[in-house]
Scaffold this motif. Structure first.
Motif, mmCIF file in Angstrom:
data_model
loop_
_atom_site.group_PDB
_atom_site.id
_atom_site.type_symbol
_atom_site.label_atom_id
_atom_site.label_comp_id
_atom_site.label_asym_id
_atom_site.label_seq_id
_atom_site.Cartn_x
_atom_site.Cartn_y
_atom_site.Cartn_z
ATOM 1 N N GLN A 1 0.842 -1.212 0.000
ATOM 2 C CA GLN A 1 0.000 0.000 0.000
ATOM 3 C C GLN A 1 0.873 1.257 0.000
ATOM 4 O O GLN A 1 0.652 2.187 -0.774
ATOM 5 C CB GLN A 1 -0.916 0.009 1.234
ATOM 6 N N GLY A 2 1.888 1.253 0.875
ATOM 7 C CA GLY A 2 2.773 2.420 0.961
ATOM 8 C C GLY A 2 3.570 2.625 -0.320
ATOM 9 O O GLY A 2 3.625 3.734 -0.858
ATOM 10 N N LEU A 3 4.159 1.548 -0.830
ATOM 11 C CA LEU A 3 4.995 1.663 -2.034
ATOM 12 C C LEU A 3 4.172 2.084 -3.250
ATOM 13 O O LEU A 3 4.579 2.958 -4.023
ATOM 14 C CB LEU A 3 5.693 0.328 -2.331
ATOM 15 N N ALA A 4 3.010 1.455 -3.412
ATOM 16 C CA ALA A 4 2.187 1.733 -4.597
ATOM 17 C C ALA A 4 1.673 3.173 -4.572
ATOM 18 O O ALA A 4 1.613 3.837 -5.618
ATOM 19 C CB ALA A 4 1.026 0.749 -4.675
ATOM 20 N N LEU A 5 1.310 3.668 -3.387
ATOM 21 C CA LEU A 5 0.858 5.063 -3.288
ATOM 22 C C LEU A 5 2.009 6.022 -3.586
ATOM 23 O O LEU A 5 1.839 7.020 -4.285
ATOM 24 C CB LEU A 5 0.311 5.351 -1.887
ATOM 25 N N ALA A 6 3.188 5.698 -3.048
ATOM 26 C CA ALA A 6 4.331 6.602 -3.199
ATOM 27 C C ALA A 6 4.823 6.636 -4.660
ATOM 28 O O ALA A 6 5.081 7.701 -5.208
ATOM 29 C CB ALA A 6 5.461 6.170 -2.275
ATOM 30 N N TRP A 7 4.935 5.456 -5.260
ATOM 31 C CA TRP A 7 5.465 5.396 -6.633
ATOM 32 C C TRP A 7 4.375 5.579 -7.693
ATOM 33 O O TRP A 7 4.680 5.711 -8.873
ATOM 34 C CB TRP A 7 6.142 4.036 -6.869
ATOM 35 N N GLU A 8 3.138 5.510 -7.263
ATOM 36 C CA GLU A 8 1.997 5.569 -8.196
ATOM 37 C C GLU A 8 2.122 4.482 -9.261
ATOM 38 O O GLU A 8 2.075 4.748 -10.462
ATOM 39 C CB GLU A 8 1.872 6.963 -8.812
#
Lengths: 216, 343
Positions: A79-86
């Protein structure tokens, strides 16, 4: 395509990277250390391949069923990675991952695979798969049952921790009780069709399978 | 400097963005109270699952509210402890992963330090040093605050936390969960002098608290009188009188210990924070006591008394300015973590 994969739903803390068509990975059996290890493993894989974090184009992860905390560690790190990297995400069943490994290690034309892991509290997570025409098909959805309810007849391979002692074997299947899901398999399973199947992280959920968690 | 704050230590998912120049610029909260109400308390596994469900939309809403993307942030702060380990891990994994992915510093915030600093979100804010009463469903602490990270616990509860005593008494009286606010509402219609409940530990030196004896006295009084009620009106009056008498005992105990601590330390400011600091009667009592005894009381606004992301963002911003925090990749949660271990 540059993909990372994370699988932490069992005692195996597993991370993989796809870059330039090659898969590199880190696997470590480290119960209760997954949260501490997972980002460091990705760091190592990225720097070995000379990749920057911002070059990652997508994420695949193991969504369970498995240990609740482990399932959530992968889920919430993603969740964190996907939100940050889009970047988009694919979630893959732990059971499917294990069946894929069996098939990938010894590709045969036809084979029935039963996967079952110890789910604690005297129950097992399980699912059945079949190899047909060089592809792996799912016969049953991931489910949670008492070990006595699992019928092993007719399967060629049985994999997962439930086969140490919980599920009694009938028939002459090959048994891999020490089989664990891993992240490299996640990448193999999505290769070629990542873009078609990937979703925004907000559409993705963990698969606990065990929904009853309150006992009065 | 803009900092994202993430709170997920118990049954509230809170996300906020604090700007050290502009103040709080976005704040979103989801409370799981309804989810746990049917069980009469927080079910840890359900809490963790609900955090996972709500955290992504809340982060998106917070960014939209602030008109920012995650890339615009300077750091990410999250509650690393104390609290429910599974619940903490959700916020820790998401927060640390965002920070790591964008090469930003991640700040591990102590949940109680978040509460302690929550009054700094207000216009009229305290300045170091001060005395702090942290009073919630999980804690009853008197803390000597000399500076950021310099905390000495002067008093703690020996058994139930004050908020826990409120909730358990509410349950006894047949009020909904969590019952603190219902006790307070009911107390307004009751006679607080009808029952003289014990004021625990007031006759002893020191600054520790104990609420389990009061809880038992309340239960015995309730059980003794309820059987004599011959109609609903009598029963309702009994309920209100017990609530009022119970609340009066808790508040007098908290207030007198605060005064004792003020006298011992010489502080002129009292910060009261945590869920029970929303209790109007407690606020009024401490404000009046301050007028007589020359100290000033500070409370967070009502919405920042209970768990929220704003206090974590503020605490994170202060921590970040206080210490050199470098980006790193280790995700940790500390279910048990004393305020005194901070520096």
């Amino acid at each position: 395509m540059n993909l990372i994969a994370i699988e932490t739903s069992t005692e195996n803390c597993s991370v993989a990277l796809l870059h330039a068509g090659n898969i590199t990975s880190r696997d470590k059996v480290a119960p209760q250390k997954h949260a501490e290890l997972v980002l460091g493993f990705i760091d190592e894989l990225l720097s070995e391949q000379g990749l920057k974090k911002t070059q990652v184009e997508g994420i695949v992860f193991g969504q369970g069923p498995g240990a609740f905390t482990g399932v959530r560690i992968a889920m919430s790190v993603v969740q964190g990675l996907a939100l940050a990297w889009e970047v988009p995400v694919i979630a893959i069943s732990t059971m499917h991952n294990m069946a894929h490994q069996i098939w990938h290690k010894a590709p045969v034309k036809q084979q029935k695979i039963l996967v079952a892991n110890d789910a604690r509290m005297g129950e097992v997570y399980w699912a059945a798969f079949e190899v047909q025409n060089e592809s792996l098909l799912r016969l049953t959805e991931d489910a949670l049952h008492a070990p006595e309810a699992i019928k092993t007849e007719g399967f060629d391979v049985c994999a997962g921790s439930a086969f140490y002692s919980m599920v009694k074997l009938k028939g002459d299947a090959d048994v891999f009780a020490d089989s664990l899901p891993n992240a490299a398999s996640l990448i193999q399973m999505t290769q070629g069709n990542f873009k078609t199947n990937a979703q925004h992280i907000s559409a993705i959920k963990p698969a606990y399978i065990r929904e009853k968690v309150v006992f009065n | 400097m803009k900092i994202l704050g993430i709170e997920s230590s118990c049954d509230e998912t809170g996300i906020a963005i604090y700007d050290t120049k502009a103040g709080l610029i976005a704040d979103q909260l989801y409370s799981q109270i309804e989810l746990h109400a049917q069980y009469g308390g927080v079910v840890p596994e359900l809490a963790s699952r609900d955090h996972v469900r709500k955290i992504v939309p809340l982060i998106q809403q917070t960014c939209d509210e602030a008109g920012l993307t995650l890339k615009d942030l300077d750091a990410v702060a999250y509650t690393a402890g104390p609290g429910l380990v599974g619940a903490l891990l959700v916020g820790a994994c998401v927060g640390k992963s965002i920070a790591w992915a964008l090469d930003k510093p991640a700040v591990e915030v102590h949940h109680m330090e978040g509460h302690l600093l929550a009054p700094l979100l207000e216009d009229d804010k305290p300045e170091f040093p001060f005395l702090c009463l942290l009073v919630s469903g999980g804690h009853t602490l008197l803390v000597d605050v000399q500076a950021l990270g310099s905390y000495k616990i002067l008093g703690d509860t020996l058994d139930d936390a004050a908020g826990e005593a409120f909730d358990k008494t509410a349950k006894l009286l047949g009020l909904p969960y969590p019952g603190g606010r219902y006790i307070a509402a009911l107390a307004e219609q009751g006679d607080e002098k009808r029952f003289k409940f014990p004021r625990p530990m007031l006759n002893r030196p020191g600054l520790d608290f104990s609420f389990s004896g009061l809880k038992t006295a309340t239960r015995m009084t309730w059980e003794k009188h309820i059987v004599t009620c011959s109609n609903d009106a009598e029963k309702n009056q009994l309920q209100a009188d017990v609530a009022a008498s119970f609340q009066a005992a808790v508040i007098e105990t908290l207030a007198k210990k605060c005064l004792r601590a003020i006298e011992q330390t010489g502080h002129q400011q009292l910060v009261v924070s945590g869920g029970v600091s929303a209790n109007t009667s407690l606020r009024e009592t401490l404000a009046q006591m301050g007028e007589v005894h020359h100290f000033k009381s500070f409370f967070p606004s009502m919405k920042y008394c209970t768990d929220n992301g704003a206090m974590i963002a503020v605490a994170g911003a202060m921590r970040f300015q206080h210490k050199d925090i470098k980006p790193h990749n280790l995700i940790k949660a500390y279910p048990r973590w004393s305020l005194e271990q901070l520096s």
